[in-house]
Write an enzyme that holds these catalytic residues in place. Sequence first.
Site, PDB file in Angstrom:
ATOM      1  N   CYS A   1       0.846  -1.207   0.000  1.00  0.00           N
ATOM      2  CA  CYS A   1       0.000   0.000   0.000  1.00  0.00           C
ATOM      3  C   CYS A   1       0.877   1.250   0.000  1.00  0.00           C
ATOM      4  O   CYS A   1       0.449   2.317  -0.410  1.00  0.00           O
ATOM      5  CB  CYS A   1      -0.945   0.013   1.190  1.00  0.00           C
ATOM      6  SG  CYS A   1      -0.217   0.595   2.728  1.00  0.00           S
TER       7      CYS A   1
ATOM      8  N   GLU B   1     -14.329  -1.361   4.316  1.00  0.00           N
ATOM      9  CA  GLU B   1     -15.394  -1.820   3.421  1.00  0.00           C
ATOM     10  C   GLU B   1     -16.710  -1.111   3.749  1.00  0.00           C
ATOM     11  O   GLU B   1     -17.374  -0.597   2.867  1.00  0.00           O
ATOM     12  CB  GLU B   1     -15.561  -3.341   3.548  1.00  0.00           C
ATOM     13  CG  GLU B   1     -16.616  -3.883   2.607  1.00  0.00           C
ATOM     14  CD  GLU B   1     -16.664  -5.401   2.569  1.00  0.00           C
ATOM     15  OE1 GLU B   1     -15.700  -6.053   2.980  1.00  0.00           O
ATOM     16  OE2 GLU B   1     -17.693  -5.940   2.110  1.00  0.00           O
TER      17      GLU B   1
ATOM     18  N   ARG C   1     -20.068 -16.879   6.197  1.00  0.00           N
ATOM     19  CA  ARG C   1     -18.788 -17.420   5.721  1.00  0.00           C
ATOM     20  C   ARG C   1     -18.201 -18.383   6.747  1.00  0.00           C
ATOM     21  O   ARG C   1     -17.631 -19.418   6.402  1.00  0.00           O
ATOM     22  CB  ARG C   1     -17.815 -16.294   5.397  1.00  0.00           C
ATOM     23  CG  ARG C   1     -16.492 -16.776   4.859  1.00  0.00           C
ATOM     24  CD  ARG C   1     -15.719 -15.674   4.178  1.00  0.00           C
ATOM     25  NE  ARG C   1     -16.259 -15.335   2.872  1.00  0.00           N
ATOM     26  CZ  ARG C   1     -15.958 -15.975   1.735  1.00  0.00           C
ATOM     27  NH1 ARG C   1     -15.105 -16.989   1.756  1.00  0.00           N
ATOM     28  NH2 ARG C   1     -16.485 -15.612   0.595  1.00  0.00           N
TER      29      ARG C   1
ATOM     30  N   GLU D   1      -7.282 -13.249   0.917  1.00  0.00           N
ATOM     31  CA  GLU D   1      -7.669 -13.735   2.239  1.00  0.00           C
ATOM     32  C   GLU D   1      -7.179 -15.135   2.602  1.00  0.00           C
ATOM     33  O   GLU D   1      -6.825 -15.386   3.754  1.00  0.00           O
ATOM     34  CB  GLU D   1      -9.199 -13.686   2.349  1.00  0.00           C
ATOM     35  CG  GLU D   1      -9.734 -12.282   2.298  1.00  0.00           C
ATOM     36  CD  GLU D   1     -11.231 -12.241   2.072  1.00  0.00           C
ATOM     37  OE1 GLU D   1     -11.667 -12.704   1.006  1.00  0.00           O
ATOM     38  OE2 GLU D   1     -11.955 -11.767   2.949  1.00  0.00           O
TER      39      GLU D   1
HETATM   40  S1  FES Z   1       3.083  -1.435   2.493  1.00  0.00           S
HETATM   41 FE1  FES Z   1       3.597  -1.269   4.563  1.00  0.00          FE
HETATM   42  S2  FES Z   1       1.760  -0.701   5.518  1.00  0.00           S
HETATM   43 FE2  FES Z   1       1.179  -1.072   3.482  1.00  0.00          FE
END
Ligand code: FES
Length: 1342
Positions: A119, A814, A892, A1273
């Site tokens: 991220c 979400e 689920r 997941e």
């Molecule tokens: S890449 Fe490290 S917190 Fe997302």
Amino acid sequence: MSPALDLSGFSTTLHFYLNGTEIILNNPDPDTTLLQYVRSIGLTGSKLGCAEGGCGACTVMVSSYDKATQHIKHLNVNACLTPLCSVDGKHVITIEGLGDHKNPHPVQERIALCYGSQCGFCTPGIAMSLYALLRNNSTPSEHEVEESFDGNLCRCTGYRPILDAAKSFAAPSVKKAGGCCGGAGPNGGCCKDDKPELPSTIPQESSVRFPSVLFKAYDPTQELIFPPRLMKKSAEPLHFQGRKAQWFRPTTLAQVLQIKAAYPQAKFLGGNTEVGVETKFKYMEYSPFVYLHDVSELQGISITPEGITIGANVTVANFQKALKAAIETVSENEAHVLRAFLANIKYFAGNQIRNAASVAGNIATASPISDLNPVFVASNSTFSILSSEQSVDSTARVVPAKDFFVGYRKTALNPATDILTEIHIPLTRPGEYIRSFKQAKRKDDDIAIVTAAIRVQLAADNTILETGFGFGGMAAFTCQAKKTQAFLQGKIWGDKEALDGALEALDQDFPMEISTPGGQPEYRRTLAKSFFVRFWWDVIEQKNLNVQNENGDLSLLTQEIHRDLSFGAQSDKGTIQNSTTEIVSKSVAHVAAMKQVTGEAIYTDDMPKLHNELYGAMVLSSRAHAKIVSIDTSAALAHPGVKAYYGHKDVPGNNVWGAAMFDDEEIFASEEVHCVGQIIGVIVADTQVIAQEAARKVKIEYIDLPHVVTIDEAIAADSYIPLVKSIVKGDVDAAFANCAKVFEGQTRLGGQEQFYLETQAVLVNYKGESEFEIYASTQNANETQAVVASVLGVAANKVSCKVKRLGGGFGGKESRTIPLSCIMSIASYHQKKPVRCMLDRNEDMAISGQRNPFMGKWKVGLDENNKLVALDTELYLNAGWSSDLSVAVMERALGHIDNVYFIPNVRAVGKCCRTNIHSNTAFRGFGGPQANVIAETYMTEIAERIGMTQEEFREINFYKEGQLTHFNQELKDWHLPKGYFQLKEKSNFDARKAAVEEFNKRSKWRKRGMALIPTKYGISFTALHLNQAGAMLHIYHDGSVLLSHGGVEMGQGLHTKMIQVCAEGLQIPMDMIHIVETSTDKVANASPTAASASSDMNGMAVKNACDQINERLEPYRAKGLAWKEIVHHAYFDRVNLSANGFYKVPDLGYKWGENKGQLFFYFTMGAAVSEVEVDLLTGSHTVIRSDVNMDLGRSINPSIDIGQIEGAFIQGMGWSTTEESLYFPNGRLFTQGPGNYKIPGFQCIPQEFNISFFEDVTHESVKTVYKSKGVGEPPLFLGSSVYFAIRNALWYARQENGHPGSFSLSLPATPERIRMAVGDSISESSKLEAKQGERPFVLSVF
Ligand code: FES
Ligand SMILES: Cc1cc2nc3c(=O)[nH]c(=O)nc-3n(C[C@H](O)[C@H](O)[C@H](O)COP(=O)(O)OP(=O)(O)OC[C@H]3O[C@@H](n4cnc5c(N)ncnc54)[C@H](O)[C@@H]3O)c2cc1C
Ligand code: FES
């Protein structure tokens, strides 16, 4: 009367350099942090992850020049705790000072190319830590590299790729397979290596993760230089006057005393690591601040034959260096005390905090869990104190450390006059022994549960002449163990009665109760005694005393667990077998990685401030369940800069919404509140600081109502979400009647905070004409749009929601982001201006919910061959105050209660408990991992009860190809057994298991354990309508392609994979395709990015769009034209160069109740084996090795998928070990930040960590895009193989300790739970009886 202070010699100008540019600020505000400043001027690469020094996302480097030594120091520090005013005379380097995506610094380049950024929110901070390491030492050792990240957290990657990138800078050492290139270098080592490798334990052909990349060489001479102007500058006294506080920076002790005399209320500041947290989270207000760091008299260090003396405000890092230097100059015996300090400093916070925090700050704070203070107390250290009533030449008052701490955060210092000036530590004398101890939830960067130092002076005949005990965490302040000390006086060291008596005396010193503040009383009592036992035997070992030893190998008792360098191998062999595609199935780095690592990537709160923008701060409930009697906003509205307060009466449309099946939530609470942290209103103001200050001034009166927080309380109160789900197959009662054996048990599992590094953020831009543009950190743009429209009372076509990228989501964004978007939209609606909010970490954790805690009751029947025949289970989850997604989570869970085992008769019933805590929600796995843990617990416990090996019991019960699950889905391409046995062989399971048993025979207090755990995970949303996706493709005249699809990029590499699919579909290079953002006005009605299905579904939609375009362009392709020409000709022929792709997942249609129809499109499967070593005296553990083998079909991007496996595994490991959510009995969340909620750190990962894919398997039935399988997941549950391995180690211990058979261990297996499950006499004797109605200080809610 205080003497007036002459300010004439004080400058009011702050002068420093930032990324090589000179900055001069007149009278800066002392309340501004360095992070706030750099972000406010557009340097948004440094991120805010916690504001409490606990995550490292804000890390910058501060360089300073020491004129005396002519040495430049480079320190990585937390900009969130560094006052802007403290950087005078320094050079601050932020991530922007290193390089940009076109010309990255080698640090940035290697992290990006080694897949070290998912991220990307943590990445700039991590790059800065590595950069600072290299600026001090351009060829660090691998150990130095591994230890340099102890103040940084990453929630996505699982750390291994970051470590690989960082180790590519390390001086060549004995490396194992892997490295930045996954072992493409000589002998399977890193491609950077020019020296041959030692042979590895991993098959070399498997190490093929990365293409061999040629990195830029690192040339330290090319770095930004320290500004020569600053070298010449002498420190001058400073004085600033801000909005609320004054700041003094004295440069001499005499000035300090004058300032304190003039301002008795003045607050001394060292590194601000304690005060910064107090002002931010406890809302303490101080003025003036007196910054002591540049007072040379407080920075001295001297070593004499008597001991070591340090200036009080020496930083912890410099203290550490001084201790290491002193060890070189004193005898081995004298050094004992220095080593005792060093042992605790090693685990004192992280690098960034140690670089800033002062020793005086630690002492004066007098925290009951300080790590240094017990060592000062036990070692007979003394503190020198001067009063502002004295002159600088006066003799200081000397107070022994053992008399200094007098109450909770109370010391012998007079706060109105006194300053700590020096600390003296005596060296260890002959016959004297001292050692320090610290136990925390996580080894690195964690505050202690108990911390201690113990010293003994022995006569030649081992008579105890004197002892020194310093304990932290056992009382309200650092204390001695006076009864124990008195008891031991004159006893003989090594005498068993003396040991037993001391243990009894420790119980008397620390009686405690179940409700004792701080919690964990039984564990704390156990630890105090365990530390003493360790010390007892350590001295015996050192002195080689002839004492009867029933502990096996003594060093395994006396020494703490040692952790080696981490390494591993990643193989993509299985997944690329038979691949025929050119772009798909290739490892390509995350398309935004270079922008992420250079700080250029924009997250919601990095967006430049809009014209007239306002800030919204939440007004939250402080009660778990109460009637709102009145809300008084007058003081808040009178606060300068405040624009308005909005509550439920100000909602223009509908104040009620729901994430899934029930509309049972209010945007703003109207009459009642149902949890601490429920949103009651919002204050809108000019700035964040003003809005937050004013929000705290809103006065709310409540009448409390009864509340429930735990699952048991909810069951007793019959408090449920009114929808019970079940799956029933076969005649369960009849089956049980015929079973040869029946077993029953219960499994309890805690929740898990998503802990995305980027907290929830939103910016709503009112565009006029009733149109709203929402920039939100959400996984669910479509529902954001829909709910905001409903709340505002406008049509959905007036609201657009855009998402550039998320700094992690994991399910937590979400549905729980939607209220925030609604609230800022309401504020924007009324103000007709843009309104922004980014939640503080503590708000985010209090408001936004977690993974649902679970409790499972199970009854399992076997036939005479130990085959599973029947399962009867009731699952309960803690939903929190509203239903949110909990019923779907339960669905689920019900679908995963079999894990990988064939059970012909199943009754599984799921109930969602409504309680008065935050509304729990999606988290990676969505109920699947919880159910899998319950399944593997019944498998483990039953195997233990029937005396079969766990592996054998599992293996005989595996599903077979073509069998029906309990929800009647046929298993096709069922490769789990094959992959499981491949892993068993690859990991050398049988031989290692035998070695574990051998190890355990020779060690009483250290045990090893292993667990081989399989999984299958159903891919699809259980809500049928969500199984659809859209994509939009625009081809521009120049041939460039703009791709949009419904999925959100949150680090999982979705955009990268979609670009690969598109490039493959159009047969063009990836760099011709761009994705700007996810937006409801490009792709309508998109499902949330969740359920591991986004690549599958959006990939098919993208492919569908490509197919449409290809059909239209076919005549041009047939002419053999190049892409640009094709587009050019098609455009002039008026061919539509845009396409709207769509995909609907086929075959699905499960009918709950009827138990018919297909629930999942297919299954992702895999297995993991983990081996751990557990320190039974403390409950600590290390993961020696984990191997994961998975079937992901034909991966679109193997390296990205390996990153998903590693990241998910480490998250699952955290969930099942260190991550513990705790609540006060009044329903308030106790664990509200990285300070006391511990996600795994760099040093938690398996020492050896190998990833591979099932080999030689086919996927005839898999109908996904390019036959790839969902990965986000499924691997998470496999992280719990670490939990099961710990459990296995405990099983060995318990057999020896007289507890044969099975036992139950709730999850997470924290050090506390591990230690208290050992079943030895120390832990048993520490147990306490709860008094009538007594409740623990904090509790779990499962
Ligand atoms: S890449 Fe490290 S917190 Fe997302
Ligand atoms: C993320 C994080 C992790 C941490 N981990 C640990 C840990 O593992 N172990 C641990 O023990 N602590 C830990 N701490 C606590 C804290 O960092 C230490 O207590 C630190 O030593 C405080 O030093 P400082 O210079 O930053 O103090 P400041 O915040 O600057 O000041 C703290 C107090 O000391 C007073 N003070 C400072 N200098 C003097 C002086 N010369 N005379 C009199 N009073 C003075 C100040 O007035 C103030 O009251 C952690 C803190 C954070 C934020
Ligand atoms: S934001 Fe500074 S350490 Fe987390």
